[in-house]
Write an enzyme that holds these catalytic residues in place. Structure first.
Site, short mmCIF file in Angstrom:
data_model
loop_
_atom_site.label_atom_id
_atom_site.label_comp_id
_atom_site.label_asym_id
_atom_site.label_seq_id
_atom_site.Cartn_x
_atom_site.Cartn_y
_atom_site.Cartn_z
N GLU A 183 -1.12 -5.41 8.63
CA GLU A 183 -0.29 -4.81 9.67
C GLU A 183 -0.91 -5.03 11.05
O GLU A 183 -2.13 -4.95 11.20
CB GLU A 183 -0.15 -3.30 9.41
CG GLU A 183 0.58 -2.98 8.12
CD GLU A 183 0.76 -1.48 7.89
OE1 GLU A 183 0.43 -0.68 8.79
OE2 GLU A 183 1.25 -1.12 6.79
N ASP A 239 -1.03 -6.15 -0.23
CA ASP A 239 -1.38 -5.54 1.06
C ASP A 239 -2.89 -5.37 1.20
O ASP A 239 -3.57 -4.92 0.26
CB ASP A 239 -0.75 -4.14 1.16
CG ASP A 239 0.50 -4.14 2.01
OD1 ASP A 239 0.73 -5.08 2.78
OD2 ASP A 239 1.27 -3.16 1.88
N GLU A 283 9.59 -4.25 10.37
CA GLU A 283 10.01 -2.96 9.81
C GLU A 283 10.55 -2.04 10.91
O GLU A 283 9.91 -1.84 11.96
CB GLU A 283 8.82 -2.28 9.11
CG GLU A 283 9.21 -0.92 8.52
CD GLU A 283 8.23 -0.37 7.50
OE1 GLU A 283 7.27 -1.07 7.13
OE2 GLU A 283 8.45 0.79 7.07
N LYS A 300 -1.02 -9.44 2.92
CA LYS A 300 -0.26 -8.98 4.09
C LYS A 300 -1.13 -7.99 4.86
O LYS A 300 -1.87 -7.21 4.24
CB LYS A 300 1.05 -8.31 3.65
CG LYS A 300 1.82 -7.70 4.83
CD LYS A 300 3.24 -7.31 4.47
CE LYS A 300 3.38 -5.97 3.79
NZ LYS A 300 2.85 -4.83 4.55
N ASP A 342 0.84 -1.20 0.00
CA ASP A 342 0.00 0.00 0.00
C ASP A 342 0.88 1.25 0.00
O ASP A 342 0.36 2.38 -0.05
CB ASP A 342 -1.02 -0.01 1.14
CG ASP A 342 -0.38 -0.03 2.52
OD1 ASP A 342 0.86 -0.12 2.62
OD2 ASP A 342 -1.14 0.08 3.51
N SER A 343 2.21 1.06 0.00
CA SER A 343 3.13 2.17 -0.24
C SER A 343 2.87 2.79 -1.61
O SER A 343 3.38 3.86 -1.92
CB SER A 343 4.59 1.71 -0.15
OG SER A 343 4.81 0.57 -0.96
O1 KIV Z 1 3.61 -1.13 1.61
C1 KIV Z 1 4.81 -1.47 1.61
O2 KIV Z 1 5.59 -1.11 0.72
C2 KIV Z 1 5.28 -2.33 2.69
C3 KIV Z 1 6.74 -2.66 2.73
C4 KIV Z 1 7.52 -1.48 3.13
C5 KIV Z 1 7.03 -3.83 3.59
O3 KIV Z 1 4.52 -2.72 3.51
#
Ligand code: KIV
Length: 300
Positions: free
Chosen positions: A137, A106, A204, A135, A67-68
């Site tokens: 968090e 994500d 992280e 993934k 989600d970056s």
């Molecule tokens: O969203 C992302 O890019 C991430 C990585 C930094 C692990 O969660």
């Protein structure tokens, strides 16, 4: 090992492919085997099909549609506005460019706290986005959602330490897990995620000593970003490692393996200059119609 679970051995590849790239699809069990053998693996984020092809050709084992993308693709300050639709769209694009890497997507902010909502959204990422896993968090507080997804046959990667979706609660992007209480909490979260069924965990921005302890403690692989060299794998944001943001802030844990931002800027400046001077397009860039000259003479 059966033919259904190809090994990650060296093979000869067409030119442009890493010679030691994995054969066949990288699967969860391969990552676990890597940990058991003490062999490190690499992961990167990716958001489109063109980069996905390059990442696959390089033999990177794990690709995360993070989600970056809210930051690097959408230009937002945080990842919070990213939607499930955004994630499905980019995951599907990346999936079209990948043939071997294990693809993780994500679950964005507020899309998985309720286990039933988590199931619906994760289902979309696998069915429409063609991800192999999701993934999310958080630690013990998301264990119920993890359990529900795993029960439904959806592999889940955890993510603890600095969790960007909690940026406001954390008071900014800060190193986590320092001090006795924070260390104990992170260890408890790691264990809770493993017990809930996660197959890997991203660590992280935590001290390397703590990352090493988590890596020793767990059977499942750890994937570090700003967590030191003793994790089982490493992950970086693709645009950071390629140096695609030449003037942007670079966290301490990022290593730029290229300077593509500067190369792109040089190319764009040159393109603009060539257009202005009429050096572009040149003869080799234009089409011709052999009948045009005769037609002009004939006045047709
Ligand atoms: O969203 C992302 O890019 C991430 C990585 C930094 C692990 O969660």
């Amino acid at each position: 090992m059966s033919s259904a679970t190809p090994t990650l051995q060296a093979v000869s590849r067409p030119s442009g492919y890493a010679s030691d790239a994995p054969t066949g699809r990288v699967r969860i069990q391969h990552l676990r085997e890597r940990k058991e053998k003490g062999e490190r693996f690499s992961a990167v984020t990716c958001y489109d099909a063109t980069f996905a092809r390059l990442v696959d050709a390089a033999g990177i084992e794990v690709v995360l549609v993070g989600d970056s993308l809210g930051n690097v693709i959408q230009g937002r300050e945080t990842t919070l506005p990213v939607t499930v639709d955004d994630m499905v769209y980019h995951t599907a694009a990346v999936a079209r460019g990948l043939h071997r890497a294990h693809l993780v997507a994500d679950l964005p902010f507020m899309s998985y706290r309720n286990p039933d909502v988590a199931l619906q959204n994760a289902g979309r990422l696998l069915a429409e986005g063609h991800a192999h896993a999701v993934k999310l968090e958080g630690g013990a507080e998301v264990a119920e959602s993890v359990r529900q997804l795993v029960l439904a046959g959806i592999p889940v990667m955890g993510h603890i330490g600095l969790t960007p979706q909690s940026v406001h609660a954390m008071g900014g992007h800060r190193v986590q897990g320092r001090g006795v209480t924070a260390r104990k909490r992170l260890l408890a979260d790691a264990k809770a995620l493993e017990a809930a069924g996660c197959y890997a965990i991203v660590l992280e921005a935590i001290p390397q000593e703590l990352a090493a302890e988590v890596t020793q403690l767990l059977q499942i692989p750890t994937i570090g970003i700003g967590a030191g060299p003793q994790c089982d794998g490493q992950i970086l944001v693709l645009y950071d490692l390629l140096g695609l943001d030449p003037h942007g802030h670079k966290p301490k844990f990022v290593k730029k393996f290229a300077n593509l931002g500067e190369a792109a800027l040089d190319a764009l400046v040159q393109y603009r200059a060539d257009v202005a001077s009429a050096a572009f397009p040149a003869t080799e860039h234009v089409y011709h119609d052999p009948t045009a000259a005769a037609a002009k003479i004939a006045g047709a």
